[in-house]
Structure formats: structure tokens, C-alpha cells
Write a protein that holds these residues in place. Structure first.
Motif, PDB file in Angstrom:
ATOM      1  N   PHE A   2       0.823  -1.191   0.000  1.00 45.92           N
ATOM      2  CA  PHE A   2       0.000   0.000   0.000  1.00 45.92           C
ATOM      3  C   PHE A   2       0.864   1.250   0.000  1.00 45.92           C
ATOM      4  CE2 PHE A   2      -2.775  -3.184   2.014  1.00 45.92           C
ATOM      5  CZ  PHE A   2      -3.797  -3.148   1.091  1.00 45.92           C
ATOM      6  N   THR A   3       0.384   2.275  -0.655  1.00 44.17           N
ATOM      7  CA  THR A   3       1.033   3.574  -0.677  1.00 44.17           C
ATOM      8  C   THR A   3       0.267   4.480   0.267  1.00 44.17           C
ATOM      9  OG1 THR A   3       1.620   3.235  -2.974  1.00 44.17           O
ATOM     10  CG2 THR A   3       1.691   5.486  -2.166  1.00 44.17           C
ATOM     11  N   VAL A   4       0.961   5.115   1.199  1.00 42.97           N
ATOM     12  CA  VAL A   4       0.309   5.944   2.190  1.00 42.97           C
ATOM     13  C   VAL A   4       0.593   7.410   1.876  1.00 42.97           C
ATOM     14  CG1 VAL A   4       0.128   6.517   4.629  1.00 42.97           C
ATOM     15  CG2 VAL A   4       0.470   4.145   3.930  1.00 42.97           C
ATOM     16  N   THR A   5      -0.441   8.120   1.449  1.00 42.37           N
ATOM     17  CA  THR A   5      -0.358   9.552   1.240  1.00 42.37           C
ATOM     18  C   THR A   5      -1.015  10.278   2.403  1.00 42.37           C
ATOM     19  OG1 THR A   5      -0.516   9.154  -1.132  1.00 42.37           O
ATOM     20  CG2 THR A   5      -0.824  11.400  -0.402  1.00 42.37           C
ATOM     21  N   PHE A   6      -2.155   9.752   2.847  1.00 48.85           N
ATOM     22  CA  PHE A   6      -2.874  10.296   3.998  1.00 48.85           C
ATOM     23  C   PHE A   6      -2.972   9.206   5.060  1.00 48.85           C
ATOM     24  CE2 PHE A   6      -4.593  12.683   0.375  1.00 48.85           C
ATOM     25  CZ  PHE A   6      -4.272  13.969   0.789  1.00 48.85           C
ATOM     26  N   PRO A   7      -2.258   9.336   6.177  1.00 50.48           N
ATOM     27  CA  PRO A   7      -2.311   8.294   7.210  1.00 50.48           C
ATOM     28  C   PRO A   7      -3.699   8.086   7.797  1.00 50.48           C
ATOM     29  CG  PRO A   7      -0.471   9.784   7.596  1.00 50.48           C
ATOM     30  CD  PRO A   7      -1.280  10.367   6.490  1.00 50.48           C
ATOM     31  N   GLU A   8      -4.524   9.119   7.802  1.00 53.83           N
ATOM     32  CA  GLU A   8      -5.866   8.978   8.367  1.00 53.83           C
ATOM     33  C   GLU A   8      -6.700   7.966   7.588  1.00 53.83           C
ATOM     34  OE1 GLU A   8      -4.644  11.906   7.233  1.00 53.83           O
ATOM     35  OE2 GLU A   8      -4.137  12.963   9.089  1.00 53.83           O
ATOM     36  N   ILE A   9      -6.546   7.979   6.276  1.00 53.88           N
ATOM     37  CA  ILE A   9      -7.275   7.020   5.445  1.00 53.88           C
ATOM     38  C   ILE A   9      -6.796   5.604   5.752  1.00 53.88           C
ATOM     39  CG2 ILE A   9      -7.668   6.241   3.082  1.00 53.88           C
ATOM     40  CD1 ILE A   9      -7.583   9.135   2.201  1.00 53.88           C
ATOM     41  N   SER A  10      -5.500   5.431   5.899  1.00 56.59           N
ATOM     42  CA  SER A  10      -4.948   4.111   6.201  1.00 56.59           C
ATOM     43  C   SER A  10      -5.412   3.619   7.568  1.00 56.59           C
ATOM     44  CB  SER A  10      -3.424   4.160   6.161  1.00 56.59           C
ATOM     45  OG  SER A  10      -2.985   4.525   4.880  1.00 56.59           O
ATOM     46  N   VAL A  11      -5.507   4.507   8.529  1.00 60.72           N
ATOM     47  CA  VAL A  11      -5.975   4.120   9.863  1.00 60.72           C
ATOM     48  C   VAL A  11      -7.439   3.709   9.805  1.00 60.72           C
ATOM     49  CG1 VAL A  11      -6.463   5.001  12.177  1.00 60.72           C
ATOM     50  CG2 VAL A  11      -4.262   5.472  11.107  1.00 60.72           C
ATOM     51  N   PHE A  12      -8.256   4.437   9.064  1.00 59.01           N
ATOM     52  CA  PHE A  12      -9.672   4.084   8.945  1.00 59.01           C
ATOM     53  C   PHE A  12      -9.847   2.716   8.286  1.00 59.01           C
ATOM     54  CE2 PHE A  12     -13.453   3.931   6.212  1.00 59.01           C
ATOM     55  CZ  PHE A  12     -14.427   3.939   7.196  1.00 59.01           C
ATOM     56  N   VAL A  13      -9.148   2.489   7.180  1.00 59.40           N
ATOM     57  CA  VAL A  13      -9.272   1.204   6.483  1.00 59.40           C
ATOM     58  C   VAL A  13      -8.721   0.077   7.366  1.00 59.40           C
ATOM     59  CG1 VAL A  13      -8.569  -0.116   4.449  1.00 59.40           C
ATOM     60  CG2 VAL A  13      -9.255   2.257   4.205  1.00 59.40           C
ATOM     61  N   GLY A  14      -7.641   0.345   8.086  1.00 58.44           N
ATOM     62  CA  GLY A  14      -7.116  -0.650   9.014  1.00 58.44           C
ATOM     63  C   GLY A  14      -8.097  -0.972  10.121  1.00 58.44           C
ATOM     64  N   LEU A  15      -8.834   0.017  10.598  1.00 56.58           N
ATOM     65  CA  LEU A  15      -9.857  -0.219  11.619  1.00 56.58           C
ATOM     66  C   LEU A  15     -10.982  -1.083  11.067  1.00 56.58           C
ATOM     67  CD1 LEU A  15     -10.813   0.471  14.490  1.00 56.58           C
ATOM     68  CD2 LEU A  15     -12.000   2.438  13.499  1.00 56.58           C
ATOM     69  N   VAL A  16     -11.354  -0.867   9.813  1.00 60.28           N
ATOM     70  CA  VAL A  16     -12.370  -1.718   9.179  1.00 60.28           C
ATOM     71  C   VAL A  16     -11.873  -3.161   9.106  1.00 60.28           C
ATOM     72  CG1 VAL A  16     -13.639  -2.143   7.037  1.00 60.28           C
ATOM     73  CG2 VAL A  16     -13.420   0.177   7.899  1.00 60.28           C
ATOM     74  N   TYR A  17     -10.606  -3.344   8.758  1.00 62.68           N
ATOM     75  CA  TYR A  17     -10.010  -4.687   8.714  1.00 62.68           C
ATOM     76  C   TYR A  17     -10.078  -5.356  10.087  1.00 62.68           C
ATOM     77  CZ  TYR A  17      -7.767  -4.630   4.075  1.00 62.68           C
ATOM     78  OH  TYR A  17      -7.511  -4.656   2.737  1.00 62.68           O
ATOM     79  N   VAL A  18      -9.689  -4.627  11.121  1.00 59.29           N
ATOM     80  CA  VAL A  18      -9.657  -5.190  12.475  1.00 59.29           C
ATOM     81  C   VAL A  18     -11.058  -5.551  12.946  1.00 59.29           C
ATOM     82  CG1 VAL A  18      -9.170  -4.623  14.888  1.00 59.29           C
ATOM     83  CG2 VAL A  18      -7.485  -4.109  13.131  1.00 59.29           C
ATOM     84  N   LEU A  19     -12.016  -4.665  12.726  1.00 61.05           N
ATOM     85  CA  LEU A  19     -13.382  -4.951  13.165  1.00 61.05           C
ATOM     86  C   LEU A  19     -13.972  -6.148  12.419  1.00 61.05           C
ATOM     87  CD1 LEU A  19     -14.804  -1.343  13.555  1.00 61.05           C
ATOM     88  CD2 LEU A  19     -14.096  -2.927  15.343  1.00 61.05           C
ATOM     89  N   ASN A  20     -13.730  -6.245  11.120  1.00 58.93           N
ATOM     90  CA  ASN A  20     -14.197  -7.423  10.372  1.00 58.93           C
ATOM     91  C   ASN A  20     -13.518  -8.695  10.860  1.00 58.93           C
ATOM     92  OD1 ASN A  20     -16.237  -6.693   8.644  1.00 58.93           O
ATOM     93  ND2 ASN A  20     -14.868  -6.079   7.018  1.00 58.93           N
ATOM     94  N   GLY A  21     -12.229  -8.608  11.157  1.00 61.34           N
ATOM     95  CA  GLY A  21     -11.513  -9.782  11.661  1.00 61.34           C
ATOM     96  C   GLY A  21     -12.035 -10.242  13.001  1.00 61.34           C
ATOM     97  N   LEU A  22     -12.296  -9.311  13.907  1.00 69.44           N
ATOM     98  CA  LEU A  22     -12.844  -9.671  15.219  1.00 69.44           C
ATOM     99  C   LEU A  22     -14.248 -10.255  15.087  1.00 69.44           C
ATOM    100  CD1 LEU A  22     -11.619  -6.674  17.397  1.00 69.44           C
ATOM    101  CD2 LEU A  22     -10.774  -9.025  17.406  1.00 69.44           C
ATOM    102  N   TYR A  23     -15.047  -9.679  14.204  1.00 75.58           N
ATOM    103  CA  TYR A  23     -16.396 -10.199  13.979  1.00 75.58           C
ATOM    104  C   TYR A  23     -16.336 -11.612  13.391  1.00 75.58           C
ATOM    105  CZ  TYR A  23     -21.210 -10.422  12.310  1.00 75.58           C
ATOM    106  OH  TYR A  23     -22.498 -10.810  12.072  1.00 75.58           O
ATOM    107  N   GLY A  24     -15.420 -11.833  12.463  1.00 73.58           N
ATOM    108  CA  GLY A  24     -15.259 -13.164  11.883  1.00 73.58           C
ATOM    109  C   GLY A  24     -14.793 -14.190  12.898  1.00 73.58           C
TER     110      GLY A  24
END
Length: 123
Positions: A2-24
Motif C-alpha cells: 500500500f502507498t500511504v499519502t494520507f495516514p488517516e485514510i490508512s488508519v480508517f481502512v485498518g480499523l475496518v479490517y480489524v473490526l471485520n476480523g474480530l467479527y469473523g
């Protein structure tokens, strides 16, 4: 990858990954009941892939100067697709496959326990 231009976007998408993983994981261990018709995890994975595709692949790459990684966006989309499809597929199989498989589960009614069709036809 991944290319990180805006860290906030990466943190948000990473949070979506973590929440989906915990739910799974909660669904896999039976903490959250899920029947064969419950497709909430698949919808969460679809949202996760949409966030990855739009925010991480298109938006982050678009802000680079001169379109440096623009040709890489289709390849990145294809590479991340498998990481999103496989958990959704395995969750579906976990919920829809019976605990004990009947003899005709795979559509082979004329087989014995070894799967040898010809042995039963000649007998």
C-alpha cells in the motif's frame, strides 16, 4: 503493497479490517450465532473491499505527483481481491456444510465408501 499519502485514510481502512476480523473470529468460535442464511460477514467483507479499493488503491495513489503509481492500481486491486474473497467464502462454507456429510452430498449416488463407482456397477 500500500502507498500511504494520507495516514488517516490508512488508519480508517485498518480499523475496518480489524473490526471485520474480530467479527469473523467471534462467528467462528460461536460467540455470535450465525445460520446458513446470515450473510452479514460477507457484507462486511464487501464493504472492506470497497474501502480498500476506493480509499487505499484509488485515492492514495491518485495524490502522488505525476501519476507515479497509476499503472499499479489494477494489479493492486487484483492482488487484494483474493484476500477479501477467501474469508467470505470460508465463512459461508463453515455455516452451510453439514457436520456429517450424507452419502450423496457430492452428487455421486452410486458410490461406495471408497468412491469407486465401477466396483459397484460390476457387482
Amino acid at each position: 503493497m500500500f502507498t500511504v499519502t494520507f495516514p488517516e485514510i490508512s488508519v480508517f481502512v485498518g480499523l475496518v479490517y480489524v473490526l471485520n476480523g474480530l467479527y469473523g473470529l467471534a462467528r467462528a468460535f460461536g460467540l455470535i450465532p450465525a445460520g446458513p442464511e446470515d450473510h452479514s460477514f460477507q457484507m462486511g467483507i464487501a464493504f472492506q473491499y470497497f474501502c480498500t479499493l476506493v480509499l487505499m488503491i484509488l485515492v492514495q495513489v491518485a495524490y502522488l505527483e505525476g501519476g507515479a503509481l497509476a499503472p499499479a492500481a489494477p494489479s493492486r486491486a487484483c492482488l487484494t481481491l483474493g484476500a477479501h474473497v477467501l474469508p467470505a467464502f470460508l465463512d459461508f462454507k463453515m455455516r452451510s456444510t453439514p457436520d456429517v456429510l450424507p452419502d450423496d452430498y457430492y452428487g455421486l449416488e452410486g458410490t461406495d465408501k471408497t468412491g469407486d463407482i465401477e466396483a459397484e456397477e460390476t457387482a
